[in-house]
Design a protein around this motif. Structure first.
Motif, mmCIF file in Angstrom:
data_model
loop_
_atom_site.group_PDB
_atom_site.id
_atom_site.type_symbol
_atom_site.label_atom_id
_atom_site.label_comp_id
_atom_site.label_asym_id
_atom_site.label_seq_id
_atom_site.Cartn_x
_atom_site.Cartn_y
_atom_site.Cartn_z
ATOM 1 N N UNK A 1 0.837 -1.205 0.000
ATOM 2 C CA UNK A 1 0.000 0.000 0.000
ATOM 3 C C UNK A 1 0.881 1.269 0.000
ATOM 4 N N UNK A 2 1.857 1.289 0.903
ATOM 5 C CA UNK A 2 2.727 2.463 0.993
ATOM 6 C C UNK A 2 3.626 2.580 -0.241
ATOM 7 N N UNK A 3 4.060 1.442 -0.763
ATOM 8 C CA UNK A 3 4.886 1.453 -1.983
ATOM 9 C C UNK A 3 4.116 2.135 -3.121
ATOM 10 N N UNK A 4 2.828 1.775 -3.192
ATOM 11 C CA UNK A 4 1.975 2.335 -4.241
ATOM 12 C C UNK A 4 1.823 3.846 -4.078
ATOM 13 N N UNK A 5 1.671 4.272 -2.827
ATOM 14 C CA UNK A 5 1.546 5.705 -2.548
ATOM 15 C C UNK A 5 2.828 6.456 -2.939
ATOM 16 N N UNK A 6 3.964 5.853 -2.584
ATOM 17 C CA UNK A 6 5.263 6.466 -2.912
ATOM 18 C C UNK A 6 5.395 6.586 -4.427
ATOM 19 N N UNK A 7 5.034 5.511 -5.107
ATOM 20 C CA UNK A 7 5.139 5.500 -6.568
ATOM 21 C C UNK A 7 4.238 6.582 -7.184
#
Lengths: 147, 201
Positions: free
Chosen positions: A34-40
């Motif tokens: 989830x956080x990876x997606x937000x960062x991306x």
């Protein structure tokens, strides 16, 4: 490792400066899709913002502004001005020394009406130049005091 | 540090030349700062005719006040501040809002929609498509932001100014600048995802 998701501000900071972020954030992001997606998402956003075209005025701003500025005084070369003044002073001094007596006599022999005419003309020219200078000053101040 | 000193020296030389009556030096100052001034004016003023007037006013005002410049900041930052204040004055005169507040309800609605949003970054193809469309969509989305958000985003991401420089230009506290920037980015990201989702459907 941090178990709760990173806040939006933390995600933004991570996307902007990954290497300066606390290790707990990095550890969390490495294991949290989830956080990876937000960062991306933020990294793409920043990439998109930075790729925006640079805005440009469709007119020559410099030309428009420069023509409204008060006329600049010519930059004078001081040594040159001083040397001219010295030469003029020297010439007046020599003329005074050589023709001193004749010059004094000139004023005694001139008719008063002629002296009056010279003074009146000089005064008239000075008044005219003064008015012209004041008008130009007012125009320039009007250009500058637009607020 | 050296760059700052060099900037300061060249600023001093240029300002000195302008004050000595050299208008070409002022032309050079304008060329050096036109990009920054343009970014501020374009982000804060929508009407092209007004932009033209304001841009001229900014530099005439700069010329008028140049003898008061104390070299405590970069000349470009000082001119940026004049540009920002001029645009602010324009917005106030036109009774336009500098900062639209997004109410909580609206924000919640966006977040709720996002919860159901299709993940736009899962597939590589989608990601490539997104990148291609990103610039165009983003331009529209940035235009929809409040003038202050647009300006801050541009100053930070495009002009690459530091928080301290942005603070100096806008005269806002650094905390406020950071908070506005964060909100602007979030709003932009949410709106972008919503737009993308709408287009994808």
């Amino acid at each position: 490792m941090k178990n709760i998701h990173l806040t939006d501000e933390e995600i933004q900071r991570y996307a902007l400066e990954t290497e300066n972020c606390p290790k707990v954030w990095t550890d969390h992001i490495q294991h949290c899709p989830h956080c990876q997606q937000q960062v991306q998402a933020y990294q793409l956003l920043f990439e998109g913002i930075e790729s925006q075209e640079q805005v440009m005025f469709d007119f020559d701003l410099a030309d428009l502004v420069i023509e409204q500025l008060p006329q600049s005084k010519p930059v004078q070369d001081k040594p040159f001005v001083f040397s001219i003044a010295a030469v003029v002073a020297l010439m007046i001094g020599v003329a005074g020394y050589v023709f001193g007596n004749s010059l004094t006599n000139l004023f005694f022999y001139l008719q008063p009406i002629l002296v009056g005419l010279v003074i009146l003309t000089s005064f008239g020219v000075m008044v005219f130049l003064g008015i012209d200078m004041y008008q130009r000053y007012k125009v320039q101040m009007k250009v500058l005091n637009f607020y | 540090m050296n760059t700052i000193r060099e900037n300061n020296v060249s600023d001093q030389v240029l300002v000195g030349r302008v004050l000595g009556g050299d208008t070409n030096a002022f032309r050079l100052i304008m060329k050096n700062t036109e990009g920054l001034v343009g970014q501020i004016v374009f982000k804060m003023v929508k009407n092209p005719a007004d932009r033209k007037d304001i841009a001229q006013d900014i530099y005439l005002r700069t010329f008028q006040k140049l003898n008061t410049f104390q070299f405590q900041s970069k000349l470009s930052t000082w001119i940026g501040q004049i540009a920002y204040n001029s645009c602010l004055g324009y917005l106030e005169k036109k009774k336009l809002v500098l900062l639209d507040s997004v109410n909580d309800e609206e924000e919640n609605e966006i977040l709720e929609k996002l919860n159901y949003a299709i993940d736009p970054f899962v597939s590589e193809t989608e990601s490539i498509f997104f990148k291609q469309e990103l610039s165009a969509i983003l331009k529209i989305e940035i235009d929809k932001l409040s003038p202050i958000y647009k300006t801050l985003i541009t100053l930070y991401h495009n002009e690459e100014l530091s928080y301290a420089e942005i603070t100096e230009i806008t005269q806002l506290p650094e905390g406020t600048v950071k908070s506005y920037l964060s909100r602007a980015r979030k709003l932009l990201k949410d709106n972008l995802l919503l737009t993308y989702k709408k287009e994808a459907l």
